[in-house]
Design a protein around this motif. Structure first.
Motif, short mmCIF file in Angstrom:
data_model
loop_
_atom_site.label_atom_id
_atom_site.label_comp_id
_atom_site.label_asym_id
_atom_site.label_seq_id
_atom_site.Cartn_x
_atom_site.Cartn_y
_atom_site.Cartn_z
N LEU A 410 8.64 26.56 -0.71
CA LEU A 410 8.68 25.26 -1.38
C LEU A 410 10.09 24.90 -1.84
CD1 LEU A 410 5.37 25.34 -3.45
CD2 LEU A 410 5.77 24.49 -1.13
N SER A 411 10.87 25.90 -2.26
CA SER A 411 12.26 25.64 -2.64
C SER A 411 13.07 25.18 -1.44
CB SER A 411 12.89 26.89 -3.24
OG SER A 411 12.26 27.26 -4.44
N LEU A 412 12.90 25.86 -0.33
CA LEU A 412 13.64 25.51 0.89
C LEU A 412 13.24 24.12 1.37
CD1 LEU A 412 13.33 28.96 2.68
CD2 LEU A 412 15.47 27.94 1.87
N ARG A 413 11.95 23.82 1.32
CA ARG A 413 11.48 22.50 1.77
C ARG A 413 11.99 21.40 0.84
NH1 ARG A 413 7.71 22.35 5.68
NH2 ARG A 413 6.94 24.36 6.44
N HIS A 414 12.05 21.70 -0.47
CA HIS A 414 12.53 20.70 -1.42
C HIS A 414 14.01 20.36 -1.18
CE1 HIS A 414 12.43 18.29 -5.03
NE2 HIS A 414 13.46 18.95 -5.54
N SER A 415 14.75 21.33 -0.65
CA SER A 415 16.16 21.08 -0.35
C SER A 415 16.33 20.10 0.79
CB SER A 415 16.87 22.39 0.00
OG SER A 415 16.49 22.84 1.30
N GLY A 416 15.25 19.94 1.60
CA GLY A 416 15.29 19.02 2.72
C GLY A 416 15.98 19.55 3.95
N LYS A 417 16.36 20.84 3.94
CA LYS A 417 17.14 21.36 5.06
C LYS A 417 16.37 22.35 5.94
CE LYS A 417 21.63 20.86 2.76
NZ LYS A 417 22.86 21.55 2.30
N THR A 418 15.46 23.10 5.37
CA THR A 418 14.81 24.13 6.17
C THR A 418 13.50 24.54 5.50
OG1 THR A 418 15.19 26.25 7.30
CG2 THR A 418 15.98 26.08 5.03
N SER A 419 12.89 25.58 6.02
CA SER A 419 11.61 26.08 5.51
C SER A 419 11.54 27.58 5.72
CB SER A 419 10.44 25.41 6.23
OG SER A 419 10.41 25.85 7.59
N LEU A 420 10.54 28.20 5.12
CA LEU A 420 10.37 29.64 5.32
C LEU A 420 9.94 29.94 6.76
CD1 LEU A 420 10.64 32.32 3.84
CD2 LEU A 420 8.22 32.17 3.23
N ASP A 421 9.25 29.01 7.41
CA ASP A 421 8.93 29.18 8.83
C ASP A 421 10.21 29.44 9.62
OD1 ASP A 421 6.88 27.74 7.49
OD2 ASP A 421 6.07 27.05 9.40
N LEU A 473 5.08 23.50 -7.03
CA LEU A 473 3.88 22.91 -6.45
C LEU A 473 3.80 21.41 -6.76
CD1 LEU A 473 1.39 25.83 -7.10
CD2 LEU A 473 1.97 24.90 -4.85
N LYS A 474 4.17 21.02 -7.97
CA LYS A 474 4.16 19.60 -8.32
C LYS A 474 5.14 18.81 -7.45
CE LYS A 474 3.91 18.17 -12.55
NZ LYS A 474 4.18 17.94 -13.99
N GLN A 475 6.27 19.43 -7.11
CA GLN A 475 7.24 18.77 -6.24
C GLN A 475 6.69 18.49 -4.85
OE1 GLN A 475 10.55 21.47 -6.34
NE2 GLN A 475 11.44 20.57 -8.21
N HIS A 476 5.62 19.21 -4.48
CA HIS A 476 5.04 19.05 -3.15
C HIS A 476 3.65 18.45 -3.19
CE1 HIS A 476 8.46 21.62 -2.24
NE2 HIS A 476 8.33 21.24 -0.98
N GLY A 477 3.38 17.66 -4.22
CA GLY A 477 2.17 16.87 -4.25
C GLY A 477 0.93 17.60 -4.70
N ASP A 585 -0.78 14.16 -4.01
CA ASP A 585 -0.08 13.29 -3.06
C ASP A 585 -0.25 13.88 -1.66
OD1 ASP A 585 1.63 11.75 -1.53
OD2 ASP A 585 3.24 11.74 -3.00
N THR A 586 -1.04 13.23 -0.83
CA THR A 586 -1.41 13.80 0.46
C THR A 586 -0.23 14.01 1.40
OG1 THR A 586 -3.57 12.74 0.31
CG2 THR A 586 -2.88 13.46 2.48
N GLN A 587 0.73 13.11 1.41
CA GLN A 587 1.81 13.17 2.39
C GLN A 587 2.64 14.45 2.28
OE1 GLN A 587 4.25 9.66 2.62
NE2 GLN A 587 5.68 10.55 4.08
N PRO A 588 3.20 14.81 1.11
CA PRO A 588 3.98 16.05 1.03
C PRO A 588 3.12 17.31 1.21
CG PRO A 588 3.75 15.06 -1.14
CD PRO A 588 3.25 14.05 -0.16
N VAL A 589 1.85 17.24 0.79
CA VAL A 589 0.97 18.39 0.97
C VAL A 589 0.76 18.66 2.46
CG1 VAL A 589 -1.38 19.26 0.65
CG2 VAL A 589 -0.20 18.14 -1.24
N ASN A 590 0.46 17.61 3.22
CA ASN A 590 0.24 17.80 4.65
C ASN A 590 1.51 18.21 5.38
OD1 ASN A 590 -2.50 17.25 4.65
ND2 ASN A 590 -2.24 15.07 5.02
N ALA A 591 2.65 17.69 4.95
CA ALA A 591 3.92 18.08 5.58
C ALA A 591 4.15 19.58 5.42
CB ALA A 591 5.06 17.29 4.97
#
Length: 599
Positions: A410-421, A473-477, A585-591
């Motif tokens: 979630l931290s990586l995704r919030h940065s907008g640059k990458t993900s744990l995947d 978690l709140k940052q991601h909907g 918020d469905t959009q960030p959760v699904n992303a």
């Protein structure tokens, strides 16, 4: 079920395994070594990779005999698990011995009139100095029922339709990393991303729906191959794979191997004919699919990408690492997440399972004493040797490790640059699917995110402070709500209800501890009210407590300890909280749950 690939190198070490006596639970092993050293040393492992406890497998080996030609050879036992065979150099050696097999877990060996199973670590002596030469395993059907079959992920050489015959391993490591199943089992197969997968199930009832299990497992395997290799599934390291599932009345567990996995589940958790194939999965079947997902993910994460300390296993003693939080914890994060991506569960079901993990960690007092890095190293003496104080002194590298993975993702995704995947895939490439260290993880995190994560890893992995779950978690909907836990969770104890209520453990600073409960107590009943309004109730199960207390938050508990009857004052203050997660918020959760790249 082995691959039909043939090795051109001759096997210099060969084993023949046969069932000596089904009723006595004895395997007989004949080990032939083409050429030996003078005073050849052999040994049996004391542990099996993936299960971090010294289990002393040699305790079940008996009747060891040795011959060179027609002459018996003297044997000297060196220690608890090794023997020196007083051989002449250069000649063939034949060892014969029996192994008692009556452990139904995935870690050792089993043999009775219904089924056989073994790991090579329980049956196959290691010939010192020849570990890297080809090894042959012969499976004999002598003395077995005619409808029995054999299955292993080893490469087949000369094998019958029922699976009996000769198999080849490139080394001792490969040999003992390839368990064997024997019996009249159900079998099926499917292809995922071009890779043939076999599935065998022992102990299933007539209601078992094998087709559904195959379809759901195929979806899991395709999701995981896609996770690791995207549009290049041909880069997957396994060329074939075997699932081995033993269904029993009551049991759960799994152990990963390079080309297979051994699993155990409750028979009632198997999918059944006639069950609706739409809607929410049952809790039991979801648990089974999560186990399948977990062990299959290990095909990459721990069997190949693995701690640097495991570059070469030492089978004679503990192999320590601080990284089980990564290899087991991150696998525990992705195992359920990939059920969601395989479309086997929906968002609500996923969040329910995630909340369960969060509550398990937050309601474990030991999280404030032990870091997940310490938990990893302590696995040999603590995780696999749990007692009444375990929850008060330790934290699970599975559950908290999964939450560390969640926070990083979630931290990586919030940065907008990458993900744990992306981090996992980059680690696979950086380490070439081999040994890795924490420094490798930190380097990849910095490279993909453009910033250092050293502080977060130090705090989350090597510290004992609670993780920033709510904020991330709140940052991601996700709506993160803390509410009063149930009456039973407020107690802060674990019990057995087989014959009455027996206290198994008491959590630190809990209502149960403050009342004076102790492990081993038998909880007989409660008294509520005062004076003329007093009522006394017999407890048959813990759920009865809520019925008898009503809206009251205090009572007097009657317990038996060492044949003495004690009355304990029990108060249930509203202090234990329980977390629930819902979609805000469905959009960030699904992303996030769909694994989309951050925008």
């Amino acid at each position: 079920m082995g691959s039909l690939t043939h090795s051109t190198a001759p096997a210099l070490v060969g084993y023949v395994v046969r069932a000596l006596d089904l009723q006595a639970h004895l395997f007989e092993v004949t080990l032939t070594v083409a050429q030996v050293e003078a005073d050849q040393v052999v040994s049996l492992p004391v542990w099996i990779p993936g299960s971090y406890l010294v289990r002393e497998f040699a305790k079940h080996l008996q009747g060891l005999q040795a011959r060179q030609g027609n002459k018996p050879v003297a044997i000297t036992q060196r220690d608890k698990c090794s023997w020196q065979i007083h051989t002449k150099a250069g000649k063939a050696l034949v060892l014969k011995y029996q192994v008692y097999a009556f452990d139904s877990s995935v870690r050792t060996a089993w043999l009775d009139t219904q089924r056989g199973f073994f790991n090579g670590t329980s049956l196959c002596l290691r010939v010192h100095g020849q570990e890297d030469t080809p090894h042959q395993l012969g499976l004999s059907n002598e003395g077995l029922p005619k409808d029995w079959q054999a299955a292993t992920a080893l490469r087949a050489q000369r094998v019958s339709k029922r699976g009996f015959g000769d198999y080849l391993a490139d080394s001792y490591d490969e040999l003992v990393d390839s368990p064997v199943e024997l019996g009249a089992f159900w079998r099926g197969e499917f292809v995922a991303a071009g890779i043939k997968h076999h599935f065998i199930v022992s102990g299933a009832s007539a209601s078992f729906d094998g087709a559904r299990l195959l379809a759901d497992t195929q979806a899991i395997c395709e999701a995981e191959i896609s996770f690791w290799h995207g549009r290049q599934p041909q880069q997957a390291p396994q060329r074939h794979y075997l699932f081995m599932l033993n269904a029993v009345h009551d049991g759960y567990g799994g152990l990963e191997h390079r080309h297979s996995t051994a699993l155990i589940c409750k028979r009632a958790d198997l999918p059944r004919h006639g069950q609706a194939k739409s809607g929410a999965l049952s809790d039991g079947y979801t648990t089974l699919l999560g186990l399948i997902s977990h062990e299959y993910f290990h095909t990459w994460n721990v069997k190949r990408l693995r701690p640097a300390e495991f570059a070469r296993y030492d089978y004679a003693q503990e192999n320590y690492t601080d990284l089980l939080w990564f290899f087991e914890g991150f696998t525990s994060y992705f195992d359920v997440l990939l059920l969601r991506r395989a479309k086997l569960i929906d968002n609500a079901h996923y969040l329910k399972l995630l909340a369960k993990t969060i509550n398990q960690v937050l309601q474990t007092p030991g999280r404030q004493l032990q870091s997940v890095a310490q938990s990893s190293r302590d696995a040999w003496v603590k995780y696999y040797r749990q007692d009444e104080n375990t929850a008060n002194a330790t934290v699970s590298y599975y559950t908290k490790g999964a939450l560390v993975a969640l926070c990083l993702d979630l931290s990586l995704r919030h940065s907008g640059k990458t993900s744990l995947d992306a981090v996992m895939r980059a680690l696979w490439l950086r380490c070439q699917g081999g040994p890795m260290t924490q420094d490798d993880l930190l380097a990849v995190l910095a490279d993909l995110s453009g910033q250092s994560y050293a502080v977060q890893v130090q705090q989350w992995v090597h510290g004992t402070a609670d993780l920033p779950l709510k904020k991330l978690l709140k940052q991601h909907g996700i709506h993160y709500e803390e509410e009063s836990a149930s009456r039973l969770d407020q107690l802060g104890m674990k019990v057995s209800e087989q014959q009455g209520i027996r206290v198994k453990s008491v959590l630190r600073a809990s209502a149960a501890e403050q009342a004076g409960f102790a492990a081993g107590d038998e909880w007989l009943g409660v008294a509520t009210g005062q004076g003329k309004t007093t009522q006394r109730w017999r407890l048959n199960k813990l759920d009865d407590l809520a019925t008898y207390l009503g809206s009251d938050t205090s009572c007097r508990a009657l317990v038996a300890r060492d044949q003495r009857l004690l009355t304990l004052p029990l108060n249930l203050p509203d202090t234990v909280r329980s977390v629930t997660l819902t979609v805000a918020d469905t959009q960030p959760v699904n992303a996030w749950l769909d694994g989309k790249r951050p925008a």
